[in-house]
Design an enzyme around this catalytic site. Structure first.
Site, mmCIF file in Angstrom:
data_model
loop_
_atom_site.group_PDB
_atom_site.id
_atom_site.type_symbol
_atom_site.label_atom_id
_atom_site.label_comp_id
_atom_site.label_asym_id
_atom_site.label_seq_id
_atom_site.Cartn_x
_atom_site.Cartn_y
_atom_site.Cartn_z
ATOM 1 N N ARG A 95 0.823 -1.224 0.000
ATOM 2 C CA ARG A 95 0.000 0.000 0.000
ATOM 3 C C ARG A 95 0.850 1.263 0.000
ATOM 4 N NH1 ARG A 95 -3.971 -1.829 4.836
ATOM 5 N NH2 ARG A 95 -2.046 -2.926 5.385
ATOM 6 N N LYS A 189 -14.742 7.582 -1.902
ATOM 7 C CA LYS A 189 -14.251 7.483 -0.532
ATOM 8 C C LYS A 189 -13.218 8.554 -0.243
ATOM 9 C CE LYS A 189 -11.252 4.204 0.485
ATOM 10 N NZ LYS A 189 -10.699 2.866 0.763
ATOM 11 N N ARG A 191 -10.322 9.247 2.732
ATOM 12 C CA ARG A 191 -9.679 8.583 3.871
ATOM 13 C C ARG A 191 -9.147 9.635 4.832
ATOM 14 N NH1 ARG A 191 -7.960 3.651 5.229
ATOM 15 N NH2 ARG A 191 -8.478 2.733 3.221
#
Length: 299
Positions: A95, A189, A191
């Site tokens: 990630r 989305k 974050r």
């Protein structure tokens, strides 16, 4: 080319399944550590003139297994292996695949450099968080996907909408929706932190439809929880979730059990088992996919 496969004891079921499918000998290895946390490995077979296949998902404990794989590669090189194939069904630090802001590292690049310096000559990976991470390696990388397993599992159902939990998953979801001939939707989305995603809206028609949320991994389960809530607020009916990697950190299992999912489909890329029986959980083996890739690397 003759080859032996080794890996951590925690991943032995998948390792042996890959060995059977690829017709590989299972080597003998001791993996341990010192009281201060240092890792130690020892290969018990001569690999002179052979290939070493190192199967090691670098999930929790990420740092320990990342280093274990590097030490295995170095040990295999010193034991005479002429080709070292790292099979990493789940890659930790994947990630961290871009320079998010000044002063922060690119973890995937650091890991790539570590493994290559240790002696890895080929890499087999499954559903990397970002396919662009392949560019951090200078060795051949063969990335395989669990999408065919998910398509097989979902094909008997009809009329489902395939949902991406964020824009980053849209390409993967588009591929699955094409394979199944079904529509897709995307959850937008934002974050706010590593464990605090916030779903803003669902782009796509899901009212009155059964849906499948597809992602590359489930870590804390926070994203899935919020996507499911958003889908139900939009009128979705039954919700299934499919993810390649069941990281299942912290309270993820408890969080997912509360969602009332119809199906939760994951792979055995990580050695996850529920704490108590979980009828909705389905685990699909990636051993045949990995075995095909390993065979290609050994030709």
């Amino acid at each position: 080319m003759r080859a032996r496969i080794v890996g951590p004891p925690s991943q032995e079921p998948l390792l042996r399944a890959v060995a059977r499918a690829a017709d590989l000998q299972v080597g003998q290895v001791t993996i341990g550590g010192y009281p201060d946390g240092e890792r130690e490995v020892r290969l018990h077979d001569s690999l002179w003139g052979q290939a070493a296949v190192l199967l090691c998902s670098t999930g929790p404990p990420v740092d320990a297994l990342t280093m274990t794989l590097a030490l295995l590669a170095d040990a295999a090189r010193r034991a005479g292996a002429v080709r070292i194939v790292a099979v990493v069904p789940y890659m930790g630090y994947a990630r961290s695949d871009r320079l998010a802001e000044w002063g922060r590292p690119i973890g995937a690049r650091v890991v790539a450099d570590l493994w290559q310096a240790a002696g890895v000559t080929h890499l087999v990976a499954l559903d990397l968080h970002n396919p662009a991470s392949v560019g951090f390696f200078t060795i051949p990388v063969l990335e395989v996907s669990a999408l065919e397993l998910f398509a097989e599992a979902l094909r008997p159902a009809e009329g489902q909408v395939i949902v991406a939990p964020d824009a980053g998953a849209a390409k993967r979801v588009s591929r699955l929706s094409t394979m199944l001939g079904r529509p897709m939707a995307v959850a937008a989305k934002a974050r706010l932190g590593p464990e605090s995603p916030r779903i803003l809206q669902v782009c796509g028609a899901v009212a009155g439809r059964d849906v499948v949320v597809l992602d590359d991994m489930i870590s804390t389960g926070a994203t899935v929880e919020q996507v499911v809530a958003a889908l139900r607020a939009e009128g979705a009916r039954h919700v299934d979730v499919a993810a390649s990697h069941a990281v299942m950190s912290g309270a993820a299992e408890a969080r997912l059990r509360r969602l009332g999912l119809r199906r939760l489909i994951v792979t055995d890329s990580l050695p996850y088992g529920p704490s108590v029986p979980w009828p909705e959980l389905e685990v699909r083996s990636v051993a045949p996919l990995l075995a095909r890739a390993v065979t290609a690397c050994l030709e």
